[in-house]
Design a protein around this motif. Structure first.
Motif, short mmCIF file in Angstrom:
data_model
loop_
_atom_site.label_atom_id
_atom_site.label_comp_id
_atom_site.label_asym_id
_atom_site.label_seq_id
_atom_site.Cartn_x
_atom_site.Cartn_y
_atom_site.Cartn_z
N ALA A 157 0.83 -1.21 0.00
CA ALA A 157 0.00 0.00 0.00
C ALA A 157 0.86 1.26 0.00
CB ALA A 157 -0.93 0.00 1.21
N THR A 158 1.89 1.29 0.86
CA THR A 158 2.72 2.50 0.92
C THR A 158 3.58 2.63 -0.34
OG1 THR A 158 4.27 1.20 2.27
CG2 THR A 158 2.81 2.73 3.43
N ALA A 159 4.02 1.49 -0.90
CA ALA A 159 4.79 1.54 -2.15
C ALA A 159 3.92 2.05 -3.29
CB ALA A 159 5.37 0.17 -2.47
N ALA A 160 2.68 1.58 -3.32
CA ALA A 160 1.75 2.03 -4.37
C ALA A 160 1.50 3.53 -4.24
CB ALA A 160 0.44 1.26 -4.29
N ALA A 161 1.47 4.01 -3.00
CA ALA A 161 1.28 5.45 -2.78
C ALA A 161 2.46 6.23 -3.37
CB ALA A 161 1.13 5.74 -1.29
N LEU A 162 3.67 5.66 -3.25
CA LEU A 162 4.85 6.32 -3.85
C LEU A 162 4.71 6.38 -5.36
CD1 LEU A 162 7.77 4.73 -1.76
CD2 LEU A 162 6.72 6.99 -1.49
N VAL A 163 4.22 5.27 -5.94
CA VAL A 163 4.00 5.25 -7.39
C VAL A 163 3.03 6.36 -7.78
CG1 VAL A 163 2.98 3.94 -9.28
CG2 VAL A 163 4.50 2.79 -7.66
N GLU A 164 1.96 6.50 -7.00
CA GLU A 164 0.97 7.53 -7.31
C GLU A 164 1.58 8.92 -7.25
OE1 GLU A 164 -1.80 7.14 -8.80
OE2 GLU A 164 -1.32 4.99 -8.68
N ARG A 165 2.43 9.13 -6.25
CA ARG A 165 3.07 10.45 -6.13
C ARG A 165 3.98 10.73 -7.32
NH1 ARG A 165 5.71 10.29 -0.34
NH2 ARG A 165 6.75 12.17 -1.12
N LEU A 166 4.65 9.70 -7.79
CA LEU A 166 5.54 9.89 -8.95
C LEU A 166 4.71 10.17 -10.20
CD1 LEU A 166 8.16 7.10 -8.24
CD2 LEU A 166 8.57 9.56 -8.22
N ARG A 167 3.61 9.42 -10.33
CA ARG A 167 2.76 9.63 -11.50
C ARG A 167 2.15 11.03 -11.48
NH1 ARG A 167 -0.31 3.80 -12.37
NH2 ARG A 167 1.42 2.83 -13.50
N ALA A 168 1.81 11.49 -10.28
CA ALA A 168 1.25 12.85 -10.15
C ALA A 168 2.28 13.88 -10.59
CB ALA A 168 0.81 13.11 -8.71
N ALA A 169 3.56 13.53 -10.41
CA ALA A 169 4.63 14.43 -10.82
C ALA A 169 5.01 14.18 -12.29
CB ALA A 169 5.85 14.25 -9.93
N ARG A 170 4.16 13.44 -12.98
CA ARG A 170 4.31 13.11 -14.40
C ARG A 170 5.62 12.38 -14.70
NH1 ARG A 170 2.37 18.37 -17.61
NH2 ARG A 170 4.10 19.19 -16.37
N ILE A 171 5.95 11.48 -13.80
CA ILE A 171 7.09 10.59 -14.05
C ILE A 171 6.52 9.25 -14.48
CG2 ILE A 171 9.00 9.35 -12.94
CD1 ILE A 171 9.25 11.96 -11.16
N HIS A 172 6.92 8.82 -15.65
CA HIS A 172 6.38 7.57 -16.19
C HIS A 172 6.86 6.40 -15.34
CE1 HIS A 172 5.12 4.54 -19.10
NE2 HIS A 172 6.26 3.94 -18.81
N ILE A 173 5.94 5.57 -14.92
CA ILE A 173 6.32 4.42 -14.11
C ILE A 173 5.33 3.28 -14.35
CG2 ILE A 173 5.13 5.30 -12.05
CD1 ILE A 173 7.58 4.15 -10.47
N GLU A 174 5.90 2.12 -14.64
CA GLU A 174 5.09 0.94 -14.92
C GLU A 174 4.65 0.34 -13.58
OE1 GLU A 174 3.96 -1.35 -18.43
OE2 GLU A 174 5.28 0.38 -18.31
N TYR A 175 3.38 0.09 -13.42
CA TYR A 175 2.92 -0.52 -12.16
C TYR A 175 1.63 -1.26 -12.40
CZ TYR A 175 0.84 -0.96 -7.54
OH TYR A 175 0.23 -1.46 -6.41
N LYS A 176 1.64 -2.54 -12.03
CA LYS A 176 0.39 -3.32 -12.13
C LYS A 176 -0.07 -3.63 -10.71
CE LYS A 176 1.44 -5.90 -16.37
NZ LYS A 176 2.82 -6.42 -16.27
N PRO A 177 -1.27 -3.20 -10.33
CA PRO A 177 -1.77 -3.52 -9.00
C PRO A 177 -1.68 -5.03 -8.77
CG PRO A 177 -3.29 -2.02 -10.11
CD PRO A 177 -2.26 -2.43 -11.13
N GLY A 178 -1.22 -5.39 -7.60
CA GLY A 178 -1.10 -6.80 -7.28
C GLY A 178 0.26 -7.39 -7.59
N GLU A 179 1.10 -6.63 -8.27
CA GLU A 179 2.44 -7.14 -8.53
C GLU A 179 3.21 -7.22 -7.20
OE1 GLU A 179 4.25 -4.34 -11.19
OE2 GLU A 179 4.96 -3.04 -9.58
N PRO A 180 4.25 -8.07 -7.13
CA PRO A 180 4.98 -8.19 -5.87
C PRO A 180 5.57 -6.85 -5.44
CG PRO A 180 5.67 -9.88 -7.45
CD PRO A 180 4.78 -8.94 -8.18
N LEU A 181 5.58 -6.63 -4.14
CA LEU A 181 6.12 -5.38 -3.59
C LEU A 181 7.54 -5.11 -4.09
CD1 LEU A 181 6.22 -3.02 -1.57
CD2 LEU A 181 6.86 -4.66 0.21
N GLY A 182 8.35 -6.15 -4.11
CA GLY A 182 9.74 -5.98 -4.50
C GLY A 182 9.87 -5.46 -5.93
N LYS A 183 8.97 -5.91 -6.78
CA LYS A 183 9.03 -5.46 -8.17
C LYS A 183 8.70 -3.97 -8.25
CE LYS A 183 7.78 -6.75 -12.80
NZ LYS A 183 7.09 -7.65 -13.72
#
Length: 520
Positions: free
Chosen positions: A355-381
């Motif tokens: 959950a907290t890692a996904a939140a980081l992804v969201e913050r990066l996306r909000a800053a228009r940084i392209h980042i690949e993320y599939k919900p449910g993928e392993p945390l480490g990935k």
RNA sequence: GAGCUCGUAGCUCAGCUGGUAGAGCAACGCCCUUUUAAGGCGUGGGUCCUGGGUUCGAAUCCCAGCGGGCUCACCA
């Protein structure tokens, strides 16, 4: 073969010149020529010799080379012969070489190979020159050379006709501190390989060769090329890594092994990726990833010294010191290089849950940084992806990034105190990855579990997930001592040491789409 | 795989908002016995990447394709 009528006509014309050369009593394609010196040897020996000394002690020499410049002067002429990348001027006078040899001189073209005998002198402008007494014809250039001042600058032509690129020896990064000639790139590449072999040989490693064609393409995450053996009627994969075979050798009692050879990955092409590329892999029993970190710094420093005589190199406008290294854990690097545009830096606990890692992804996306993320993928990935998006571009100076998520490391050993993390590091220079190393997983049961996890990902559509390798698990079952292993991309290291910005500039014949000439 | 961009003589390049293609090097002929991106006089060399379209007219504008480069994606 011909690009045009122009070339076809030129070829016919040169053919006729060959006939005339033959009529002068010269062989048109002789089998050998005995020289007293190579052109680089002449320079090494007589660079400083004065005109007076040359006059006082007439120095007879014979050299062979390719004509790269030729200037007629009526009944005399100058030309520059090139051999091994160096040029030496020759001076041909009708009075001195005689009628027949002078006729031969008149029939010579840019690109022809000749041998000359004569004595050294210095011209009015002081240039060391051979005063020619005899010319021996050696081989003809039947096609026109590129423009004599600019050489070939068409990048496509340089790669497709590397043979021309090499003898015209065009320049990369012209005008910069990283300016270098094509020929020197490949000479440095050879030196680099020699330095690496020297490094490992003196430390008791033995060099081995393992299969390039493998029934299971393992040891890395990549799509392989497939080929087929007719007699055995079986599909084989061109290897994506030698890793699993090299560790079998450590099981076999070769405690220290290395291999320098090609890997093949059926992936995209870019300035940092060629479908076939050269990889150094080495394994050392009783070492862990900390030992390899120290060794890595040593290798790169020593190789830079041997190849360039310095640890300073220039790449894409950056001055890089290969003698000064930084180390961050992956999590530290994310925090260190977290972009301001994405708000406050993450806390170390943010890497503990999906959950907290996904939140980081969201913050990066909000800053228009392209980042690949599939919900449910392993945390480490997710964490590994965040690292690549956030930190990689900043890793210009040599940097080791250690402690990788277990989820992206199916062959590495877990950290004793943090089972979701493994003892693995990668090192980066100039913003891209050059090497990957880890404490090797040597528990066969754990390895089987990891392969099974990979198989699940494979069934889930991940074509790059690892396949099950039963024989490798069996090898581990005989006992792999604690071992550290590492792979270093040789092409990329060559780029760093030569300043070449494209991997195609350090590979003699990079893969290109076929080009059809009008005749085909 | 996607976006941007480039493709004119063997090579390096020019060619404007469309008027029917040029230079230098290289080549060919002639002159020239210390030149060096030699020089002088003369000559030849083009599927303007390919195929369509617009137009009285296309190297030039439009579309599609082929090849290269860069960026991104994938990856090392």
């Amino acid at each position: 073969m011909f690009e045009s009528d122009f070339e076809r006509n030129l070829f016919a014309l040169r053919r006729e010149k060959l006939n005339q050369i033959s009529a002068l009593g010269q062989q048109t394609y002789p089998n050998q020529y005995t020289a007293t010196h190579t052109i680089p040897e002449i320079w090494a020996k007589y660079r400083e010799t004065t005109a007076e000394e040359l006059e006082a002690h007439r120095i007879q020499v014979s050299v062979a080379g390719r004509i790269m410049a030729i200037r007629g002067q009526g009944k005399a002429g100058f030309a520059h012969l090139q051999q091994n990348g160096e040029r030496l001027q020759i001076y041909v006078r009708k009075d001195d070489v005689g009628e027949e040899n002078f006729l031969l001189y008149k029939l010579l073209d840019l690109g022809d190979h000749i041998g000359v005998t004569g004595y050294l002198f210095r011209t009015r402008t002081g240039e060391l020159t051979i005063h020619v007494q005899t010319i021996t014809f050696l081989a003809k250039a039947m096609l026109a050379l590129p423009e004599k001042y600019h050489g070939i600058s068409d990048i496509e032509l340089r790669y497709r006709q590397r043979y021309v690129d090499l003898f015209t020896n065009s320049t990369l990064n012209e005008g910069g501190p990283d300016e270098i000639r094509v020929r020197d790139v490949f000479i440095k590449r050879a030196k680099l390989l020699k330095a690496i072999r020297n490094f490992f040989d003196t430390r008791g490693y033995i060099e081995v060769e393992t299969p390039m064609m493998q029934p299971i393409a393992g040891g890395a995450a990549a799509r392989p090329f497939v080929t087929h053996h007719n007699t055995l009627d079986m599909d084989l994969y061109l290897r994506i890594a030698p890793e699993l075979y090299l560790k079998r050798l450590v099981v076999g009692g070769f405690d220290r092994v290395y291999e320098i050879n090609r890997n093949f990955r059926n992936e995209g092409i870019s300035t940092q990726h060629n479908p076939e590329f050269t990889m150094l892999e080495f394994y050392q029993a009783y070492a862990n990833y900390h030992d390899l970190m120290d060794l890595t710094e040593e290798i790169i420093k020593q190789v830079a010294q041997e190849v360039n005589g310095t640890t300073i190199t220039h790449f894409n406008g950056h001055e890089i010191d290969l003698g000064k290294w930084r180390r961050f854990s992956m999590r530290e690097a994310i925090i260190e290089f977290w972009p301001e545009s994405a708000g406050a830096k993450p806390a170390i606990e943010d890497f503990n849950s999906e959950a907290t890692a996904a939140a980081l992804v969201e913050r990066l996306r909000a800053a228009r940084i392209h980042i690949e993320y599939k919900p449910g993928e392993p945390l480490g990935k997710t964490i590994a992806t965040i690292f690549e998006a956030v930190a990689e571009d900043h890793l210009i100076q040599p940097t080791i990034i250690y402690d990788f998520p277990l989820a992206v490391s199916p062959l590495s050993k877990q950290k004793p105190d943090e089972p979701d993390w493994v003892e693995r590091f990668e090192f980066y220079i100039a913003g891209f990855e050059l090497g990957n190393a880890f404490s090797e997983l040597n528990d066969p049961e754990e390895q089987r579990k990891r392969f099974e996890d990979q198989l699940k990902q494979r069934q889930g559509g991940d074509e790059e997930a690892h396949q099950m390798d039963e024989d490798y698990v069996r090898a581990l079952a005989y006992g792999l001592p604690p071992t550290g292993g590492e792979g270093i991309g040789i092409d990329r290291l060559t780029m760093i040491l030569t300043g070449a910005r494209s991997i195609r500039d350090v590979i003699l014949f990079p893969l290109l789409r076929p080009h059809h000439t009008p005749e085909e």
